[in-house]
Design a protein around this motif. Structure first.
Motif, PDB file in Angstrom:
ATOM      1  N   SER A  90     -35.967 -21.651  65.553  1.00 35.89           N
ATOM      2  CA  SER A  90     -36.488 -21.293  66.875  1.00 35.89           C
ATOM      3  C   SER A  90     -36.371 -19.789  67.114  1.00 35.89           C
ATOM      4  CB  SER A  90     -35.768 -22.062  67.979  1.00 35.89           C
ATOM      5  OG  SER A  90     -34.637 -22.728  67.519  1.00 35.89           O
ATOM      6  N   LEU A  91     -35.611 -19.101  66.268  1.00 37.48           N
ATOM      7  CA  LEU A  91     -35.468 -17.653  66.399  1.00 37.48           C
ATOM      8  C   LEU A  91     -35.064 -17.123  65.031  1.00 37.48           C
ATOM      9  CD1 LEU A  91     -35.041 -15.035  68.189  1.00 37.48           C
ATOM     10  CD2 LEU A  91     -32.744 -15.801  68.547  1.00 37.48           C
ATOM     11  N   ILE A  92     -35.580 -15.951  64.679  1.00 39.02           N
ATOM     12  CA  ILE A  92     -35.219 -15.376  63.380  1.00 39.02           C
ATOM     13  C   ILE A  92     -34.476 -14.067  63.604  1.00 39.02           C
ATOM     14  CG2 ILE A  92     -36.151 -14.313  61.291  1.00 39.02           C
ATOM     15  CD1 ILE A  92     -38.278 -16.358  61.203  1.00 39.02           C
ATOM     16  N   PHE A  93     -33.336 -13.926  62.940  1.00 39.74           N
ATOM     17  CA  PHE A  93     -32.618 -12.651  62.914  1.00 39.74           C
ATOM     18  C   PHE A  93     -32.975 -11.963  61.602  1.00 39.74           C
ATOM     19  CE2 PHE A  93     -28.706 -13.954  65.658  1.00 39.74           C
ATOM     20  CZ  PHE A  93     -29.472 -13.783  66.782  1.00 39.74           C
ATOM     21  N   ILE A  94     -33.616 -10.811  61.676  1.00 44.29           N
ATOM     22  CA  ILE A  94     -33.860 -10.059  60.451  1.00 44.29           C
ATOM     23  C   ILE A  94     -32.739  -9.025  60.336  1.00 44.29           C
ATOM     24  CG2 ILE A  94     -35.378  -8.426  59.309  1.00 44.29           C
ATOM     25  CD1 ILE A  94     -37.709  -9.936  60.251  1.00 44.29           C
ATOM     26  N   VAL A  95     -31.902  -9.194  59.329  1.00 43.44           N
ATOM     27  CA  VAL A  95     -30.736  -8.324  59.181  1.00 43.44           C
ATOM     28  C   VAL A  95     -31.109  -7.161  58.267  1.00 43.44           C
ATOM     29  CG1 VAL A  95     -28.288  -8.257  58.670  1.00 43.44           C
ATOM     30  CG2 VAL A  95     -29.337 -10.397  59.340  1.00 43.44           C
ATOM     31  N   LEU A  96     -30.950  -5.947  58.777  1.00 45.16           N
ATOM     32  CA  LEU A  96     -31.299  -4.761  58.000  1.00 45.16           C
ATOM     33  C   LEU A  96     -30.078  -3.873  57.868  1.00 45.16           C
ATOM     34  CD1 LEU A  96     -34.527  -3.993  60.002  1.00 45.16           C
ATOM     35  CD2 LEU A  96     -34.487  -4.925  57.727  1.00 45.16           C
ATOM     36  N   ASP A  97     -30.066  -3.081  56.830  1.00 49.96           N
ATOM     37  CA  ASP A  97     -28.979  -2.143  56.605  1.00 49.96           C
ATOM     38  C   ASP A  97     -29.403  -0.795  57.179  1.00 49.96           C
ATOM     39  OD1 ASP A  97     -27.050  -0.483  55.608  1.00 49.96           O
ATOM     40  OD2 ASP A  97     -26.863  -1.581  53.729  1.00 49.96           O
ATOM     41  N   VAL A  98     -28.564  -0.232  58.052  1.00 51.93           N
ATOM     42  CA  VAL A  98     -28.910   1.043  58.688  1.00 51.93           C
ATOM     43  C   VAL A  98     -29.145   2.143  57.656  1.00 51.93           C
ATOM     44  CG1 VAL A  98     -27.914   2.925  60.027  1.00 51.93           C
ATOM     45  CG2 VAL A  98     -27.843   0.639  60.905  1.00 51.93           C
ATOM     46  N   LEU A  99     -28.355   2.108  56.570  1.00 54.21           N
ATOM     47  CA  LEU A  99     -28.415   3.209  55.618  1.00 54.21           C
ATOM     48  C   LEU A  99     -29.640   3.119  54.721  1.00 54.21           C
ATOM     49  CD1 LEU A  99     -24.673   2.977  54.723  1.00 54.21           C
ATOM     50  CD2 LEU A  99     -25.745   4.554  56.300  1.00 54.21           C
ATOM     51  N   LYS A 100     -30.161   1.910  54.570  1.00 57.19           N
ATOM     52  CA  LYS A 100     -31.327   1.762  53.698  1.00 57.19           C
ATOM     53  C   LYS A 100     -32.585   2.023  54.514  1.00 57.19           C
ATOM     54  CE  LYS A 100     -29.097  -1.257  50.421  1.00 57.19           C
ATOM     55  NZ  LYS A 100     -28.880  -2.609  49.957  1.00 57.19           N
ATOM     56  N   PRO A 101     -33.663   2.452  53.873  1.00 58.78           N
ATOM     57  CA  PRO A 101     -34.831   2.884  54.646  1.00 58.78           C
ATOM     58  C   PRO A 101     -35.517   1.724  55.362  1.00 58.78           C
ATOM     59  CG  PRO A 101     -35.327   2.821  52.307  1.00 58.78           C
ATOM     60  CD  PRO A 101     -33.853   2.614  52.442  1.00 58.78           C
ATOM     61  N   LEU A 102     -36.389   2.068  56.341  1.00 62.39           N
ATOM     62  CA  LEU A 102     -37.005   1.052  57.179  1.00 62.39           C
ATOM     63  C   LEU A 102     -38.145   0.315  56.485  1.00 62.39           C
ATOM     64  CD1 LEU A 102     -37.145   2.444  60.809  1.00 62.39           C
ATOM     65  CD2 LEU A 102     -36.099   0.353  60.019  1.00 62.39           C
ATOM     66  N   ASP A 103     -38.517   0.724  55.260  1.00 62.99           N
ATOM     67  CA  ASP A 103     -39.600  -0.012  54.620  1.00 62.99           C
ATOM     68  C   ASP A 103     -39.146  -1.422  54.235  1.00 62.99           C
ATOM     69  OD1 ASP A 103     -37.892   0.963  52.787  1.00 62.99           O
ATOM     70  OD2 ASP A 103     -39.388   1.704  51.365  1.00 62.99           O
ATOM     71  N   HIS A 104     -37.826  -1.666  54.240  1.00 63.46           N
ATOM     72  CA  HIS A 104     -37.336  -3.031  54.050  1.00 63.46           C
ATOM     73  C   HIS A 104     -37.873  -3.941  55.140  1.00 63.46           C
ATOM     74  CE1 HIS A 104     -33.632  -2.431  51.259  1.00 63.46           C
ATOM     75  NE2 HIS A 104     -34.763  -2.024  50.746  1.00 63.46           N
ATOM     76  N   LYS A 105     -37.884  -3.408  56.359  1.00 65.12           N
ATOM     77  CA  LYS A 105     -38.388  -4.184  57.500  1.00 65.12           C
ATOM     78  C   LYS A 105     -39.845  -4.570  57.258  1.00 65.12           C
ATOM     79  CE  LYS A 105     -39.138  -3.377  62.449  1.00 65.12           C
ATOM     80  NZ  LYS A 105     -40.277  -2.556  62.747  1.00 65.12           N
ATOM     81  N   LYS A 106     -40.629  -3.619  56.788  1.00 60.00           N
ATOM     82  CA  LYS A 106     -42.049  -3.870  56.502  1.00 60.00           C
ATOM     83  C   LYS A 106     -42.210  -4.967  55.435  1.00 60.00           C
ATOM     84  CE  LYS A 106     -44.755  -0.879  58.787  1.00 60.00           C
ATOM     85  NZ  LYS A 106     -43.859  -0.954  59.950  1.00 60.00           N
TER      86      LYS A 106
END
Length: 315
Positions: A90-106
């Motif tokens: 019902s909800l997704i948490f996308i966990v990202l590492d602050v130090l790694k670049p934002l293209d992971h999010k993409k």
């Protein structure tokens, strides 16, 4: 091998999605007190690890999904199963590492999009129905700026649909229209968790706070969990309803939780037991949705969060 799907329990289900080694397992074990294997190398978690937290009376199931890698939607790694489980949340948490670049999010967004998951979007307001005969019947209730009638006809002929009713009730794009034709899309709210904020400066943190749908946390140091849980509650959009037996005080410990905007008295009865509606006469409602206390309501009445309901049965 080991089973991958997890039985859905509780009132809502949240999936943790992210690359290997961004701290999903640490976050899960600190939130829910569940031991998911944690180590400093990549791909530690291999199957789904469920945990349950109680928050504001609702039981929420947390799933730690294995790390997603690029090409998951084409079946690399355990990718397809991971995303298939993510579709049921019902909800997704996308966990990202602050130090790694934002293209992971993409990359993660592309993987989920490729599997028919649309994040933080509402289903497009397009009515579409196939017919046996009668050609294309196309109407709009607003001016279309992002696509025109020729493109829409072209898309329909690609799908070999020559007889259909199409109504655009909002200014949607061609991609939205394709989603409606395909019909197997799931629309899920999503929160981005930027983990490991203990390793950056305050100035960078201020910048991070401006990103929409985003919560900076530190899973290891338990920082900012309150903010995270509060935002989680807002995005889940759950309605808690307390039951009141006749002549007794309301039961505040175990509310009936209604989800997905289904919050009428009838949904409330069906959640308790599906035979309850047969003997339903009237409901007495106290709380924010009642005009006076108690208000006698029929089955169509919409309840609000933390209402108190007493059901009166036919004799």
């Amino acid at each position: 091998g080991e089973g991958f799907d997890v039985r859905s329990t509780g009132d809502a289900r949240i999936g943790f999605v992210g690359f290997p080694s961004v701290g999903k397992s640490t976050l899960l074990s600190n939130l829910a007190g569940v031991h998911s294997e944690v180590a400093a190398y990549e791909f530690t978690t291999l199957t789904t690890v469920p945990g349950v937290i109680r928050y504001k009376g609702a039981k929420i199931q947390l799933l730690d999904l294995p790390g997603i890698i690029e090409g998951a939607k084409d079946g690399k790694g355990r990718g397809r199963q991971v995303i298939a489980v993510a579709r049921t949340c019902s909800l997704i948490f996308i966990v990202l590492d602050v130090l790694k670049p934002l293209d992971h999010k993409k990359i993660i967004e592309n993987e989920l999009e490729g599997f028919g998951i649309r994040l933080n979007k509402q289903p497009p307001k397009i009515y579409f129905k196939k017919k046996e005969k009668g050609g294309l019947n196309f109407t709009t209730t607003c001016t279309l700026t992002k696509c025109d009638q020729d493109q829409i006809r072209a898309v329909l002929s690609e799908y070999r649909i020559h007889n259909a009713d199409v109504t655009f009730k909002e200014d949607a794009t061609i991609d939205d229209f394709v989603d409606v034709i395909e019909g197997n899309r799931t629309y899920i709210p999503c929160i981005y968790l930027l983990n490991k904020i203990d390793q950056i400066s305050i100035e960078e943190l201020d910048l991070i706070y401006k990103i929409p749908h985003c919560v900076p946390i530190s899973a290891h140091h338990h920082w900012n969990f309150d903010d995270l849980l509060e935002k989680m509650w807002t995005y889940l959009n759950l309605t808690r309803v307390y039951t009141k037996p006749k002549g007794q005080l309301p039961d505040y410990d175990s509310p009936v939780v209604l989800k997905d905007g289904r919050r009428t008295v009838e949904n409330f009865c069906d959640t308790i037991h599906r035979t309850l509606m047969r003997s339903f006469k009237v409901a007495l409602v106290w709380g924010a949705s009642a005009k006076h206390a108690p208000q006698r309501c029929g089955k169509e009445h919409e309840l609000m969060d933390e209402d108190i309901v007493q059901i009166i049965k036919k004799v």
